[in-house]
Motif scaffolding. Structure first.
Motif, mmCIF file in Angstrom:
data_model
loop_
_atom_site.group_PDB
_atom_site.id
_atom_site.type_symbol
_atom_site.label_atom_id
_atom_site.label_comp_id
_atom_site.label_asym_id
_atom_site.label_seq_id
_atom_site.Cartn_x
_atom_site.Cartn_y
_atom_site.Cartn_z
ATOM 1 N N HIS A 155 7.557 -15.491 5.213
ATOM 2 C CA HIS A 155 7.607 -14.239 5.978
ATOM 3 C C HIS A 155 6.199 -13.788 6.366
ATOM 4 O O HIS A 155 5.302 -13.741 5.526
ATOM 5 N N ASP A 156 6.034 -13.437 7.636
ATOM 6 C CA ASP A 156 4.728 -13.007 8.127
ATOM 7 C C ASP A 156 4.460 -11.536 7.858
ATOM 8 O O ASP A 156 3.302 -11.103 7.811
ATOM 9 N N SER A 157 5.531 -10.758 7.718
ATOM 10 C CA SER A 157 5.374 -9.318 7.510
ATOM 11 C C SER A 157 6.294 -8.873 6.384
ATOM 12 O O SER A 157 7.496 -9.160 6.408
ATOM 13 N N LEU A 158 5.725 -8.179 5.399
ATOM 14 C CA LEU A 158 6.450 -7.821 4.179
ATOM 15 C C LEU A 158 6.306 -6.335 3.882
ATOM 16 O O LEU A 158 5.265 -5.738 4.150
ATOM 17 N N LEU A 159 7.363 -5.765 3.304
ATOM 18 C CA LEU A 159 7.302 -4.393 2.809
ATOM 19 C C LEU A 159 7.528 -4.425 1.309
ATOM 20 O O LEU A 159 8.595 -4.841 0.841
ATOM 21 N N LEU A 160 6.529 -3.993 0.534
ATOM 22 C CA LEU A 160 6.644 -3.948 -0.915
ATOM 23 C C LEU A 160 7.217 -2.603 -1.338
ATOM 24 O O LEU A 160 6.717 -1.547 -0.931
ATOM 25 N N ALA A 161 8.260 -2.631 -2.167
ATOM 26 C CA ALA A 161 8.830 -1.403 -2.718
ATOM 27 C C ALA A 161 8.084 -1.092 -4.012
ATOM 28 O O ALA A 161 8.228 -1.805 -5.005
ATOM 29 N N VAL A 162 7.291 -0.036 -4.006
ATOM 30 C CA VAL A 162 6.424 0.283 -5.149
ATOM 31 C C VAL A 162 6.690 1.712 -5.583
ATOM 32 O O VAL A 162 6.374 2.668 -4.861
ATOM 33 N N SER A 163 7.249 1.859 -6.771
ATOM 34 C CA SER A 163 7.585 3.189 -7.286
ATOM 35 C C SER A 163 6.423 3.835 -8.027
ATOM 36 O O SER A 163 6.377 5.058 -8.185
ATOM 37 N N GLY A 164 5.506 3.004 -8.521
ATOM 38 C CA GLY A 164 4.414 3.503 -9.357
ATOM 39 C C GLY A 164 4.570 3.123 -10.809
ATOM 40 O O GLY A 164 3.679 3.362 -11.617
ATOM 41 N N GLY A 165 5.722 2.511 -11.172
ATOM 42 C CA GLY A 165 5.895 1.997 -12.516
ATOM 43 C C GLY A 165 5.094 0.722 -12.716
ATOM 44 O O GLY A 165 4.565 0.141 -11.765
ATOM 45 N N PRO A 166 4.989 0.242 -13.960
ATOM 46 C CA PRO A 166 4.162 -0.940 -14.217
ATOM 47 C C PRO A 166 4.653 -2.188 -13.494
ATOM 48 O O PRO A 166 3.836 -3.023 -13.085
#
Length: 346
Positions: A20-31
């Motif tokens: 994949h050339d473009s990614l969206l990371l789901a980041v909640s702030g947990g470890p």
């Protein structure tokens, strides 16, 4: 944190994202999700990708908005653009975790399309997988459910990738600590009002009885292999049927359906129900309907039921699946003579 925990390698861990050339990371702030962001920052392919980060503020805790803002600071410090996604409106009073999850995925999918990402990357790890298997085990899940979360699946036309499923939570926390990366802990993960939290509190006792994280992960891997084989066998069985198929009908002789093992019968029927009706019926409803169908096929008897908005009918040595007929509307009211019995059939 034990000093001998090996830290994850970015290139090895994130290899499934390379297509994949473009990614969206789901980041909640947990470890877990902070470790995912750190790995993305260290990935040798990073400069060839467009990587954005999104944090969902569910609006369920007063501190959530500030946490989302802080995650944005951490993301930008690592060179990533950051988006805060808010779950607006009145919140439900029941099944809050399930509905929050649905809202989260919907918001992430909308954001991914906005930024042009073809894949959403979630930070579920091996301990999450074991917890999911245990949760489904207590609810009598089928083989597909016991396979757990897939490393790659689809979400509203986008890829949903989980590259951390092979890593334990301890390793992800160790990565954050080694990098000096702060993170948050969600207090809802300790709230015994939620079934998953109650199951988690039993983990030590279950491990003593042999149902450890490793045992649950073995179960998941075996169930995944079995599900893969069953999916392929059902597809081959469906293709071999001398059936008539069009947009609204499936019709086949009874004999080849009667010859199918019950699990393949269920899967073939369920696939046709979804093809014609669009909705996937719950597993329990599929099983009940197809068990009765199996008995009718074996006895050479007639059978009729509805499932997922379609009618399944066995008659004259043939099985037919087609949409349910429209419900009949009540006849126009007829004026009765004075003194007529109000319960008289019209």
């Amino acid at each position: 944190m034990p000093a001998d925990i090996p830290l994850p390698d970015a290139d090895h861990t994130l290899a499934p994202l390379a297509a994949h050339d473009s990614l969206l990371l789901a980041v909640s702030g947990g470890p877990d999700s902070m470790a995912l962001m750190l790995l993305a920052a260290r990935w040798s392919l990073r400069e060839t990708k467009r990587i954005a980060v999104a944090t969902v503020d569910h609006g369920l805790r007063p501190e959530a908005a500030e946490e989302a803002r802080r995650v944005g600071e951490w993301a930008r410090a690592l060179g990533f653009e950051h988006h805060i996604l808010r779950w607006e409106g009145e919140k439900p009073r029941s099944r809050i975790q399930e509905r929050a999850r649905d809202a989260r995925y919907r918001l992430l999918a909308d954001c991914a399309r906005t930024v042009g990402a073809s894949a959403i990357v979630a930070a579920h790890h091996a301990d999450d997988q074991a917890e999911t298997i245990l949760f489904r085990l207590t609810r009598g899940s089928g083989v597909a459910g016991l396979a757990g979360m897939a490393p790659a699946s689809r979400l509203d036309g986008l890829a949903l990738l989980r590259p951390l499923l092979g890593l334990r939570k301890q390793a992800l926390e160790a990565l954050c600590e080694a990098a000096g990366q702060p993170f948050f802990r969600d207090p809802s993960n300790e709230n015994p009002a939620y079934a998953r939290v109650r199951l988690r509190s039993l983990s030590a006792l279950l491990a003593e009885q042999g149902l450890s994280v490793d045992a649950l992960l073995r179960l998941s891997a075996r169930a995944a292999r079995a599900e893969e084989a069953l999916v392929e066998a059902a597809a081959e069985a469906a293709a071999a049927l001398p059936a008539m198929r069009d947009a609204s009908t499936f019709r086949v002789a009874a004999a080849p359906m009667a010859a199918l093992p019950r699990e393949l019968l269920r899967r073939v029927v369920a696939a046709e129900v979804m093809r014609i009706g669009g909705a996937e019926p719950r597993l329990e409803r599929q099983e009940r309907a197809c068990e009765r169908l199996h008995e009718a096929l074996a006895a050479g008897a007639s059978f009729k039921t509805t499932l997922g908005g379609v009618t399944i009918a066995l008659a004259t040595h043939a099985l037919t699946i087609r949409p349910e007929p429209p419900r009949r509307r009540g006849s126009p009211a007829v004026k009765k003579p004075c003194g007529a019995d109000p319960m008289t059939k019209r």
